[in-house]
Design a protein around this motif. Structure first.
Motif, PDB file in Angstrom:
ATOM      1  N   ALA A  81       4.063   3.005 -11.545  1.00  0.00           N
ATOM      2  CA  ALA A  81       3.109   2.546 -11.420  1.00  0.00           C
ATOM      3  C   ALA A  81       1.995   0.979 -10.719  1.00  0.00           C
ATOM      4  N   LEU A  82       3.312   0.300 -10.699  1.00  0.00           N
ATOM      5  CA  LEU A  82       2.910  -0.862 -10.714  1.00  0.00           C
ATOM      6  C   LEU A  82       2.845  -1.049  -8.628  1.00  0.00           C
ATOM      7  N   GLN A  83       3.050  -0.181  -7.850  1.00  0.00           N
ATOM      8  CA  GLN A  83       3.051   0.252  -6.398  1.00  0.00           C
ATOM      9  C   GLN A  83       1.838   0.802  -6.538  1.00  0.00           C
ATOM     10  N   ARG A  84       1.968   1.835  -6.913  1.00  0.00           N
ATOM     11  CA  ARG A  84       0.181   2.874  -6.868  1.00  0.00           C
ATOM     12  C   ARG A  84      -0.358   2.043  -6.824  1.00  0.00           C
ATOM     13  N   GLU A  85      -0.600   1.041  -8.202  1.00  0.00           N
ATOM     14  CA  GLU A  85      -1.775   0.341  -7.797  1.00  0.00           C
ATOM     15  C   GLU A  85      -2.248  -0.596  -6.983  1.00  0.00           C
ATOM     16  N   VAL A  86      -1.253  -1.618  -6.570  1.00  0.00           N
ATOM     17  CA  VAL A  86      -1.396  -2.562  -5.252  1.00  0.00           C
ATOM     18  C   VAL A  86      -1.504  -1.360  -4.057  1.00  0.00           C
ATOM     19  N   GLU A  87      -1.316  -0.438  -4.338  1.00  0.00           N
ATOM     20  CA  GLU A  87      -1.405   1.066  -2.865  1.00  0.00           C
ATOM     21  C   GLU A  87      -2.869   0.514  -2.939  1.00  0.00           C
ATOM     22  N   ARG A  88      -3.760   1.497  -4.295  1.00  0.00           N
ATOM     23  CA  ARG A  88      -5.582   2.017  -4.256  1.00  0.00           C
ATOM     24  C   ARG A  88      -5.707  -0.041  -4.704  1.00  0.00           C
TER      25      ARG A  88
END
Length: 97
Positions: A81-88
């Motif tokens: 979830a953190l990785q998805r948020e950073v990519e967003r």
């Protein structure tokens, strides 16, 4: 190094290690009602005792309940979830006018 400098260094190391040697080890206490084990510190702290596999040290808790595996799975989900948020946020930063 001369002999007096070595002695001073050895004395300094012994003094620095003294507080760590003064710490008392926690005592294991078992609740008579539940049978669960707790660690009691000399300073008055109390915490549940865990087995090597991560489960609570209680008679009614099975040894293979998978607490460690569940915790690893939860951490992996959180990292995804953190990785998805950073990519967003990266895409939002790169697409700004």
């Amino acid at each position: 190094m001369n002999r007096s400098a070595r002695r001073c260094a050895a004395a300094l190391l012994a003094l620095l290690a003294h507080p760590a040697m003064a710490l008392d080890r926690p005592v294991v206490w078992r609740d008579e009602d539940t049978g669960c084990a707790y660690l009691l510190t000399p300073q008055g702290g109390i915490t549940p005792r865990h087995r090597r596999d991560g489960t609570l040290d209680c008679p009614d808790v099975a040894a293979s309940t998978g607490v460690v595996e569940n915790m690893g799975r939860d951490i992996a989900r959180g990292l995804d979830a953190l990785q998805r948020e950073v990519e967003r946020l990266r895409e939002r930063y790169n697409n700004r006018p």
